[in-house]
Write an enzyme that holds these catalytic residues in place. Sequence first.
Site, PDB file in Angstrom:
ATOM      1  N   ASP A 154     -13.166 -10.315   5.993  1.00 34.64           N
ATOM      2  CA  ASP A 154     -11.824 -10.207   6.593  1.00 34.64           C
ATOM      3  C   ASP A 154     -11.790  -9.115   7.662  1.00 34.64           C
ATOM      4  O   ASP A 154     -10.951  -8.219   7.623  1.00 34.64           O
ATOM      5  CB  ASP A 154     -10.770  -9.974   5.515  1.00 34.64           C
TER       6      ASP A 154
ATOM      7  N   VAL B 232       0.855  -1.187   0.000  1.00 32.74           N
ATOM      8  CA  VAL B 232       0.000   0.000   0.000  1.00 32.74           C
ATOM      9  C   VAL B 232       0.894   1.241   0.000  1.00 32.74           C
ATOM     10  O   VAL B 232       1.841   1.330   0.781  1.00 32.74           O
ATOM     11  CB  VAL B 232      -0.920   0.014   1.241  1.00 32.74           C
TER      12      VAL B 232
ATOM     13  N   LYS C 241      -3.459   0.641  -3.219  1.00 30.81           N
ATOM     14  CA  LYS C 241      -3.087  -0.739  -2.917  1.00 30.81           C
ATOM     15  C   LYS C 241      -2.836  -1.467  -4.216  1.00 30.81           C
ATOM     16  O   LYS C 241      -3.658  -1.460  -5.120  1.00 30.81           O
ATOM     17  CB  LYS C 241      -4.206  -1.424  -2.126  1.00 30.81           C
TER      18      LYS C 241
END
Length: 650
Positions: free
Chosen positions: A455, A343, A358
Site C-alpha cells: 500500500d 489514528v 492506530k
Amino acid sequence: MEHLAFCLTFLLSVTIFLASSATASEDDQFIYSGFFGSNLTLNGAAMVTKDGVLELTNGKPDYMGYAFYPSSWKLRGLPDREVQSFSVSFVFGIASVDFNGCPNSMNFSIHQGLTNKSMLAIVLEACHQDNNFQENNDNDVSISIGGKSSAKSPAGFYDGKSGIFNNLPLLSHNMMQMSVEYDLAATQINVTLSPLEMVKPLRPLLSLSLNLSTVLEDPSYIGFSASTRIISLRYSVLGWSFGMNRPAPTIDIAKLPQLPRVVDPKRQSKLLKIILPIAMATLVLLVGTTVILFVRGRMRYAELYEDWEHEFGPHRFSYKDLFQATEGFHNKNLLGRGGFGKVYKSVLPVSKLQVAVKRVSHESKQGIKEFIAEVVSIGRLRHRNLVQLLGYCRRKGELLLVYEYMPNGSLEKYLYVEADKTTLDWAQRLQIIKGVASAIFYLHEKWEKVVIHRDIKASNVLLDNEMNGHLGDFGLARLYDRGTNLQTTRVAGTLGYIAPELARTGKASPLTDVYAFGIFILEVTCGKRPINNCSQDGPKMLVDWVVEHWQGGSLTDTLDRRIQGEYDADEVNLVLRLGLLCAHPFCSTRPSMRQVMQYLDGDMPLPELPPINLSYSMLALTQNEGFDQYTSLPCTVSSNGMTFSLFSGR
Ligand SMILES: Nc1ncnc2c1ncn2[C@@H]1O[C@H](COP(=O)(O)OP(=O)(O)OP(=O)(O)O)[C@@H](O)[C@H]1O
Ligand SMILES: *[C@@H]1O[C@H](CO)[C@@H](O)[C@H](O)[C@H]1NC(C)=O
Ligand SMILES: *[C@@H]1O[C@H](CO)[C@@H](O)[C@H](O)[C@H]1NC(C)=O
Ligand SMILES: *[C@@H]1O[C@H](CO)[C@@H](O)[C@H](O)[C@H]1NC(C)=O
Ligand SMILES: *[C@@H]1O[C@H](CO)[C@@H](O)[C@H](O)[C@H]1NC(C)=O
Ligand SMILES: *[C@@H]1O[C@H](CO)[C@@H](O)[C@H](O)[C@H]1NC(C)=O
C-alpha cells in the site's frame, strides 16, 4: 395539638398541700425532682412511670393527658389584690414515636376555677411533617391568653454572650428546661427556654407586657396538658417547681429521672419497616455499583490474550496504558482517519514517548495469529525511512498498533495544499522520494524475508521533524487480505496505485510495490493525484498524462507548478522517467528497488524508455486481452527476461 398546660386554680385552702409528700414544705412554693409517689391529679393518658417520669401522653395517637397540681392556688390572695408575682420552672423532653404528623403541642397552663378552659397557657408546638419530602416543621413557643395566642417565637434561646438566637428543636429527645416568670410590678411575663445543661439565658425567649390581674381570678389550677392527634409523641415532664412572690426553687438536675428511651414496638417495627429496607437497598446499591464499576473497569480494559502471544510479550502494550495515553481515545487526540481505522496521538505513561495509536477493527480471528507474528517481526524492522512499529495490543474485534509519532503528519497534506500556499520544494521532494525508495528497498531485499508493502502511496508517507519521508502502514494490507473472506474480491492497495497484474490476479509481488512507487514518484513530482476526475472524458490517469508529455517531448512540463525556487531539470527528468519505468504496465519492464536506488543515486544510467504509441492504461488493457501468456509469467524481482521491445511494434 399537644400542649403542656400549667393551670392554677385557687380554692380556699392553701394548707392542704403541706401533706403532699412530693411537694415542698412551704405553702408558697413546691418542687418535684421526679414525680415518684407524688399526688398529682392525673387525667386521660397521663401517668407517672415507675422511674418517676410524668408522661402526659403514652405515645399512642389521638390521646390527651392532664396533670395538675393537686390543689388550687390563690394567686391574688385577697379578692381586691392584684395577681402576685410568681415563677414556674420545669424540665421536659419530647420524643417522637411516629415519624410524621401534625399538629402537636404541649401546654403548660393556668386554668381558671373548675372549668377546663385555660386562661394562661404556654404552648409548645412540635410538629414534624414530611409531605412528599417537603418538610414542614413547627417548632414554636407561644403565650396564649384565654385561648388566643398573644406572643409567639420559634423555640430556641439567646446566647448569653453573643446574643445570637439559637434554634432548639423541641422534638429532639433531649431534655430542656423552661421557666415562666410573672412580675407584678412590671406587669410582664417572660418565658425562657434552654437546653438542660445550660445556665438559664438572661434574655427571655418571649417577653409579653400583660396585666394578669385582668385575666385571672382566684382560685387557679396549675398543670400540664398534652395531646397527640395524628402523630404519636411522648411528652415527658421530669421535674417541676413553683414559687409565689419568689423564684421557683432550682431543680436539681442530678436528682431527675432519665428521659425514657423510646422503645415503642411500633417504632421498632417502623425501624425495621423503613430504615432496614433503606439500609439494605443502600447496601445492595453500593455492592452493585462496586461490582458494576469493577466489571466495567475490567471490561473497559479487557484484552484478548492467547497462549501463542507469550513470545510476543515485549511488543505487547496494555490496553489500559493506551486508553489512558489517548485520554480514552478522545477526539481531541485524533490525528486522522485511514482506510483501516482512526489514528490517535498519545503519550506513553512511563516513558513519556509520543506515539501514534492506530485502532484497527477486525472481526475475523482468521489469520490474526500470523498477522501478529508479522506485526512483531515487522516491529523488528528498523530503517530510518520506515515508521517504526513499536508494538500492539489486542482486544475483542479490535487491534491496536502503536507507531512512532511523526510530527509533520501525512505527506499528502503537503502535496495537495490549496493554490498559492507554500508546499514542498524540489529538494525536499527528491529527499522524500529517495527516502521512501530506500525504505522499500530495505523491505524487499535487505531484510531476512521479502516484505511486500502492498500500500505504497502519498498518504502512507509520513514526515518527521526534518521533513524526511517515513513509509508507514506496511503489513496492514496483508491483514485485509486475510481477514476478509475469499469471496470478496477487494484487492489490497489503493485505486490508482494497483498494478494491472495485481488487479487481475490479486497477487502482490515486489514489482507491484514498484508499480505503486512509480505512481508515487509521479504524484510527488507533479503534485497531482493518481486519478484525476477533472477532465471531460472521464477520469484521467496521472501516468497517462505524463506519458503524453513524454511522447510530446515536454516531460518536465509536468512538474508541479507550485514548486518554488531552484530545481535541477535533469533530476526532474530522471525522476519522471523513473516513475514511468516503475509504473510500466508490464511488470517485466519495471526495475527492482535495488536498481531504482542505483538510478536515483546516479550510480547507473536510467535505461531509455522504449517509445510507446499508446497510453499506459491502453497498454494495460491490451495486456489483459491479448498477452496473457506473457504477463502471467511470474513477476519476480529479478525478472528481466521480458523486454518492452516485444510489444513496441504495436
Ligand atoms: N505515526 C504517525 N504519526 C503521526 N500521524 C500519523 C501517524 N500515523 C498516522 N497518522 C495520521 O493519521 C492519518 C491516518 O493514517 P492512516 O495511515 O490510518 O491512514 P491512511 O494512510 O490515509 O489510509 P490507509 O489506512 O488506507 O492506509 C494520517 O493521514 C496521518 O495524518
Ligand atoms: C392527694 O390530694 C387529694 C386532693 O387534692 C387528697 O384528697 C389526698 O388525700 C392526697 N393524697 C396524698 C397522699 O397526699
Ligand atoms: C375537665 O376535663 C376533664 C378531663 O377531660 C373532665 O374529666 C372534667 O369533667 C372537665 N371539667 C369540667 C368542669 O369541664
Ligand atoms: C393548649 O393551648 C392552646 C391555646 O390555648 C389550645 O388551643 C390547645 O387546645 C391546648 N392544648 C392542650 C393539650 O391543652
Ligand atoms: C423579663 O425580661 C426582661 C428582659 O427582656 C427583663 O428586663 C425583666 O426584668 C424580666 N422580667 C422578669 C419577671 O423576669
Ligand atoms: C392591672 O389591672 C388591675 C385591674 O384591672 C388594675 O387595678 C391595675 O392597676 C393594673 N395594673 C397596671 C400596672 O396597669
